[in-house]
Design a protein around this motif. Structure first.
Motif, PDB file in Angstrom:
ATOM      1  N   LYS A   2     -31.390  -3.142  38.990  1.00 20.33           N
ATOM      2  CA  LYS A   2     -31.615  -1.801  38.458  1.00 20.33           C
ATOM      3  C   LYS A   2     -31.353  -1.767  36.953  1.00 20.33           C
ATOM      4  N   LEU A   3     -30.276  -2.457  36.559  1.00 17.53           N
ATOM      5  CA  LEU A   3     -29.888  -2.413  35.148  1.00 17.53           C
ATOM      6  C   LEU A   3     -31.013  -2.936  34.259  1.00 17.53           C
ATOM      7  N   ALA A   4     -31.678  -3.972  34.726  1.00 14.12           N
ATOM      8  CA  ALA A   4     -32.785  -4.541  33.949  1.00 14.12           C
ATOM      9  C   ALA A   4     -33.875  -3.491  33.747  1.00 14.12           C
ATOM     10  N   ARG A   5     -34.101  -2.685  34.770  1.00 13.87           N
ATOM     11  CA  ARG A   5     -35.127  -1.630  34.640  1.00 13.87           C
ATOM     12  C   ARG A   5     -34.725  -0.606  33.594  1.00 13.87           C
TER      13      ARG A   5
ATOM     14  N   ARG C 332     -34.007  -9.386  31.049  1.00  9.91           N
ATOM     15  CA  ARG C 332     -34.483  -9.118  32.417  1.00  9.91           C
ATOM     16  C   ARG C 332     -33.667  -9.888  33.441  1.00  9.91           C
ATOM     17  N   TYR C 333     -33.145 -11.053  33.027  1.00  6.16           N
ATOM     18  CA  TYR C 333     -32.515 -11.954  34.009  1.00  6.16           C
ATOM     19  C   TYR C 333     -30.999 -11.869  33.974  1.00  6.16           C
ATOM     20  N   MET C 334     -30.459 -11.603  32.838  1.00  7.35           N
ATOM     21  CA  MET C 334     -28.998 -11.518  32.746  1.00  7.35           C
ATOM     22  C   MET C 334     -28.602 -10.178  32.121  1.00  7.35           C
ATOM     23  N   PRO C 335     -29.019  -9.053  32.703  1.00  2.97           N
ATOM     24  CA  PRO C 335     -28.755  -7.759  32.057  1.00  2.97           C
ATOM     25  C   PRO C 335     -27.265  -7.423  31.998  1.00  2.97           C
TER      26      PRO C 335
END
Lengths: 85, 493, 563
Positions: A2-5, C332-335
């Motif tokens: 979710k955080l990436a979004r 995107r991969y390590m937010p």
């Protein structure tokens, strides 16, 4: 993820964020102009918005100075120390 | 039986045992008899020290009263050295069994008999209060030592022993010449008596020459640079056990004799004035510290490296002497004791490696840190002591040495001591680097950990290095008492 | 070291560490968390006072001195040990764990040492243990870097010891309070402290070695060595004028070289130099406010710098890359790593509400109160530079920017947990600075949250950000390394030595040819004069031994007999 979004969403709105940021910065300078300086221990503390100006100049100076220093003197290839060790 | 009557037995027990030992067959009994004799001797020495620190003990042989008869006269200084000699021998013997079985497989009776002779000779030198008697014991111990060194498995051991014989004989002869001069001038051989009678005749060239001869003679036995040339070969090619024993004892006793003559027989206010002794000793000491450490940094054979390190360490002791102060002498005695601890531990660790691997060359140490971790860790820890890291015995003696130098305002000596300590880091580090940071080449045999019979005595010594680095009451107390006995009271009854 | 009301925290840690090699798997992981907690517990019980006196070589050692200043560092060291241990839970290398805990124990030993001898022992132990955190990376590069690290600190140790000995000689005591000796003792001890505080030009060991350390080891290293040095400077050298200038110079030196760095942990290492510069400057100013600022800045710095190193370490752990020029687009991969890193970033940049703000502004304020205009300006430039490279350039090039094509997983849970704890503490201190101020030795007469401080700081930072955005294409970088002082001993020294070596060898050869000729003539002369003793005289060693014996005897006799 979710955080990436959320981060993705923020990035997609980056021009809006930039505008908000600029408004905020303008507000800060404005506040500095309106509010009387708390101290004048140094002459520049009386100048409104000095910190903003100084931050901008310092950053630019560092970017150019370090770049100049690197290319003039300090940069080497990554394997510079390899042959000796 | 009083302590005074008991005291001569620390010399007599090994002397008698050596006769028994020479006749014993096989491999076990000679060693066992030697062990018992040595421990007895060490126990007697340990009982003597506290008593001798209180009052000077005197024992007249055959009830002939001194100065006519032979007298054993023990104060804090020689009791301290005697305990060191007997103690180191007692600690080294449990280690000896395995190593000697490997390196001297035959006629062990004779070997151990020689060892006991050497031991009783060294103890006799320290305890005796009679100049000629000292010479006799010096010859006994020296002759036995030549024999011991010649037992080395390398053929060069014979040559090394021969060279040592030549030089040792020169040294002993010089001592004898010195003693002879003194006898001619005073008509006595008893040390205390000599000290009393000398002031009347000491402004003669004969007495001055006597002092010069004695110093050079003992300087030879002490391996003081530049009279050290016999030592590296002797230590390198002797059987490991002999090296372990000699490193801790022989040079120390020679230093003791030199001090006894310089300080007790000729009072220091005379001997340091009539000859430029302080300057000469200081120069030779510093040169020894540097040359020994320097050469040690490049030696491929670790036994030889440690031998050169001994030359450097002798330099520290002589440096302490050359400062002619209580603190300086205390530092010399402390280092005499502590150096025995660290060098014995180091030679034991190297001897253990030789036992397992068959060679003491640096290249054969490669990768041993993984397969023989206990042995090599012992080496590294004892190495810390020789570098002089705090919490080790080596730090304590260097601390006193530096204090002594500072007391005299000799700043440059402090710098020199620190630099030679850095050099010690270098030569110890070479071994550590080879053992832990290099791979063992495929063509060399893999070696497992050594048997406990070798490891336990080694670790006992390593532990002593740390114990005496923290609890300094015994060593500093003993060394101070020894220094005061030499510098202060002379041989007061 | 143990009495009924005092247990030395180092002792607890060392004893606990001895158990580590016996444990495996879960049991070891549990133990690794419990041990720092036990140390925190011991500190909780500690009462001010002096403990663990021992006699050594006629000096009195005080192994445990508990006062407010040592407690500030004790608290933060134990906290970072806990955080670091959690961060390293997944590592299956007991040597590293043992080294890290012993390293922590020695750092605690230094801050609780009441005399210089105890301090020296732990000071050296710190070096010997920490070097394994570099070596266990296992590469040749890290071995060499670790070795250089060891050598520099060995030299530093000798300097310190020499200073202590002279100090003892001069003052008759080894108690560690303000060093009020003059002459060599003062300078030698100061130099040793400055080596560990990484004051240029004695700083290169840090930026050389830390980037080569293990991912988890670097976290401990970033926290402990330089900060123990800051502690010793606060204790021993408050108000030393030279330190004001050196400190301010350090802040600028650090940020400038950080701009040139391509390796992410080297960039952060230069920011250790820069941030420690604030503390050193504070020590030099020496006023109560400045010293409080230095102590509290050390406290906050340990937490946010550990957080930054953990973030960078997580990236290295997951991608195997450490260079800005090879990273990019990881958000995107390590937010989570990204966001937690940014908390560390805004903390080091001293954004309001984060920990750096409440401590750094204190030092800057102390400079202003002292009326030091130039120092104030230098520190302000460094503030801008800090924000520029740690919070703008590094995250931009790592998580945003051009996509590098890397597709790593998010960091493991224990790394994220450790980072979260550090981030929470940064935030907590930023909001409630009173919690930190309460620990300090002196009452703090300063409020970071006044309009004037807030306005100045925000303007400075945001306009720095503006400049960065506008000048992005001019920001240097690329797959290069930059030279620093370590060049002197990595290339300069060897070159000089080989040059002088050649000269010496040539000279030596010439001298020896002459000397050997003389010696040969002399020996043959001796032989002629003394006749032939058969084989004995021909064997060179014996001949030489006898020669020397004769020389020494002759020398003594000449002085003694025929004067």
């Amino acid at each position: 993820m979710k955080l990436a979004r959320i981060i993705e969403f923020l990035i997609s709105k980056r021009s809006l964020l930039a505008v908000i940021m600029l408004v905020l910065m303008a507000a800060l300078v404005l506040a500095d102009i309106i509010l009387p300086p708390a101290y004048t221990r140094f002459p520049w503390e009386a100048i409104s918005g000095f910190a903003a100006f100084f931050g901008f100049v310092a950053c630019a100076a560092l970017i150019f100075f370090s770049r100049f220093l690197g290319e003039w003197l300090l940069y080497r290839d990554e394997d510079y120390y390899d042959d000796h060790e | 039986m009083t302590i005074t009557e008991l005291m001569p037995f620390s010399v007599l027990v090994p002397l008698i045992a050596s006769l028994v030992c020479a006749l014993l067959p096989g491999r076990f009994w000679p060693w066992a008899v030697t062990l018992v004799a040595t421990i007895t001797s060490a126990v007697i020495a340990a009982i003597t020290l506290p008593a001798a620190a209180q009052v000077t003990l005197s024992y007249a042989f055959g009830n002939w009263p001194p100065p006519i008869g032979i007298e054993y006269r023990v104060d804090a200084a020689n009791a301290f050295v005697a305990l060191l000699v007997a103690g180191m021998a007692a600690v080294a013997l449990p280690w000896a069994k395995k190593s000697v079985d490997r390196e001297v497989p035959e006629r062990q009776g004779a070997f151990y008999a020689l060892f006991l002779l050497a031991l009783s000779g060294l103890l006799g030198i320290t305890l005796s209060g009679d100049a000629f008697n000292i010479f006799v014991f010096l010859e006994i111990s020296s002759l036995a030592t030549y024999g011991l060194i010649a037992h080395g498995s390398d053929r060069r051991a014979l040559l090394a022993s021969f060279r040592y014989l030549i030089m040792g004989t020169v040294g002993a002869t010089f001592l004898l010449i010195g003693i002879g001069f003194l006898y001619v001038m005073t008509g006595t051989l008893n040390l205390a008596d000599l000290a009393e009678r000398l002031p009347e005749v000491r402004d003669t060239s004969t007495v001055r020459a006597a002092l010069a001869f004695i110093i050079v003679g003992m300087g030879l036995k002490l391996a003081m640079l530049p009279l050290h040339l016999w030592l590296p070969n002797a230590y390198t090619y002797a059987p490991s056990f002999v090296t372990v024993f000699l490193a801790g004892t022989a040079t120390k006793v020679a230093l003791y004799v030199m001090l006894r003559f310089v300080f007790t027989v000729f009072a220091p206010d005379w001997s340091f004035v009539v000859l430029p002794l302080s300057t000469v000793l200081m120069i030779l000491a510093v040169a020894g510290m540097f040359a020994g450490s320097w050469v040690a940094m490049f030696q491929p054979n670790i036994k030889r490296m440690l031998a050169y390190s001994s030359v450097a360490q002798v330099g520290y002791m002589v440096l302490g002497v050359s400062l002619v102060s209580i603190v300086g002498l205390t530092a010399a005695f402390l280092h005499l004791f502590n150096h025995a601890l660290m060098k014995t531990a180091l030679f034991m660790a190297v001897g253990t490696v030789i036992y397992q691997v068959g060679s003491g060359h640096l290249k054969d140490f490669r990768g041993l840190g993984r397969t023989m971790p206990w042995t090599l860790t012992a080496f590294a820890l004892a190495g810390l002591s020789i570098i002089g890291v705090p919490l080790t015995a080596g730090f304590v003696s260097k601390w006193y040495l530096i204090q002594a130098a500072l007391d005299q305002g000799q700043w440059f000596l402090v710098v020199l001591i620190l630099i030679t300590s850095l050099m010690a880091i270098v030569y110890i580090w070479r071994v550590i680097e080879a053992a832990w940071f290099q791979e063992r080449p495929g063509n060399q045999p893999a070696a497992g950990e050594a048997p406990l019979a070798l490891l336990i005595p080694t670790w006992v010594l390593v532990a002593l290095n740390f114990y005496f680095g923290i609890d300094t009451r015994l060593t500093v107390g003993g060394a101070t008492a020894a220094a005061e006995a030499l510098l202060g009271g002379g041989m007061a009854p | 070291m143990i009495t009924s009301d005092w247990i030395h925290p180092s002792l607890v840690l060392i004893a606990g560490t001895l158990v580590v090699p016996l444990l495996k798997g879960r049991a070891m992981q549990t133990w690794m968390v419990l041990l720092p907690l036990a140390v925190l517990g011991v500190l909780w019980l500690a009462q001010p006072g002096e403990y663990g006196q021992m006699a050594f070589l006629g000096m009195e050692l005080v192994t445990g001195r508990v006062d407010d200043l040592s407690m500030v560092f004790g608290w933060v060291f134990s906290t970072v040990l806990l955080i670091g241990a959690i961060y390293a839970l997944h590592v299956n290398d007991q040597v590293q764990h043992v080294a890290a805990f012993l390293y922590g124990a020695s750092a605690l030993g230094v801050v609780f040492a009441g005399d210089l001898i105890t301090l020296y022992v732990f000071w050296e132990l710190m070096v010997i243990t920490s070097v394994w955190l570099i070596w266990r990376r296992g590469s040749e590069v890290s071995f060499n870097a670790g070795f250089r690290y060891l050598v520099i600190h060995a030299v530093g140790g000798v300097v310190l010891l020499a200073g202590i000995i002279m100090f003892q000689f001069e003052t008759g005591t080894t108690r560690f309070d303000q060093i009020d000796a003059d002459g060599p003792a003062f300078w030698l001890i100061l130099a040793a402290f400055m080596i560990n505080a990484a004051v240029p030009p004695l700083h290169a060991w840090l930026t050389d070695a830390y980037p080569e350390a293990t991912v988890t080891g670097a976290v401990f290293m970033s926290a402990l060595t330089t900060k123990t040095a800051v502690y010793t400077l606060i204790r021993g050298y408050p108000g030393t004028e030279m330190l004001v200038w050196l400190g301010a110079f350090m802040t600028l030196y650090g940020v400038t070289f950080a701009m040139l760095s391509n390796d992410i942990r080297r960039l952060l290492s230069y920011h250790i130099v820069s941030q420690v510069g604030y503390m050193v400057a504070g020590v030099g100013l020496g006023t109560a406010l400045a010293l409080s600022g230095s102590a509290s800045h050390a406290f906050t710095h340990i937490l946010y710098k550990a957080l930054l190193f953990m973030g960078a370490g997580a990236v290295i752990h997951m991608t195997g890359r450490s260079k800005l020029s090879e990273l990019g687009g990881l958000y995107r991969y390590m937010p989570w790593t990204f966001v937690l890193y940014l908390v560390g970033g805004v903390s080091i940049s001293a954004f309001p509400l984060f920990s750096g703000y409440v401590s750094k502004t204190m030092i800057v304020e102390a400079a202003a109160v002292d009326g030091r205009a130039l120092i104030w300006l230098m520190l302000a430039v460094a503030s801008a530079g800090t924000f520029l490279s740690t919070t703008l350039k590094l995250p931009y090039k790592t998580w945003l920017g051009e996509d590098s094509g890397l597709r790593p997983q998010e960091a493991p849970w224990n790394m994220l947990l450790a980072m979260s704890i550090a981030a929470a503490l940064c935030f907590l201190i930023g909001i409630f600075p009173g919690l930190l101020y309460a620990l300090l030795p002196e009452p703090v007469d300063f409020d970071a949250y006044t309009m004037s401080v807030f306005l100045k700081e925000m303007q400075l930072l945001l306009f720095t950000g503006l400049a960065f955005c506008l000048l992005l294409k001019y920001v240097g970088g690329g797959p290069k390394i930059s030279l620093d002082v370590d060049w002197l001993y990595r290339r300069g020294g060897p070159r000089l030595i080989s040059a002088t070596g050649t000269a010496i060898v040539t000279a030596d050869r010439a001298v020896r040819r002459v000397a050997l000729g003389q010696l040969m003539r002399l020996t043959s002369h001796m032989e002629r004069k003394h006749g032939r003793d058969g084989k004995l005289a021909k064997s060179w060693p014996i001949g030489s031994m006898a020669l020397w014996t004769a020389i020494v005897l002759a020398m003594l006799l000449t002085f003694g007999v025929w004067r």
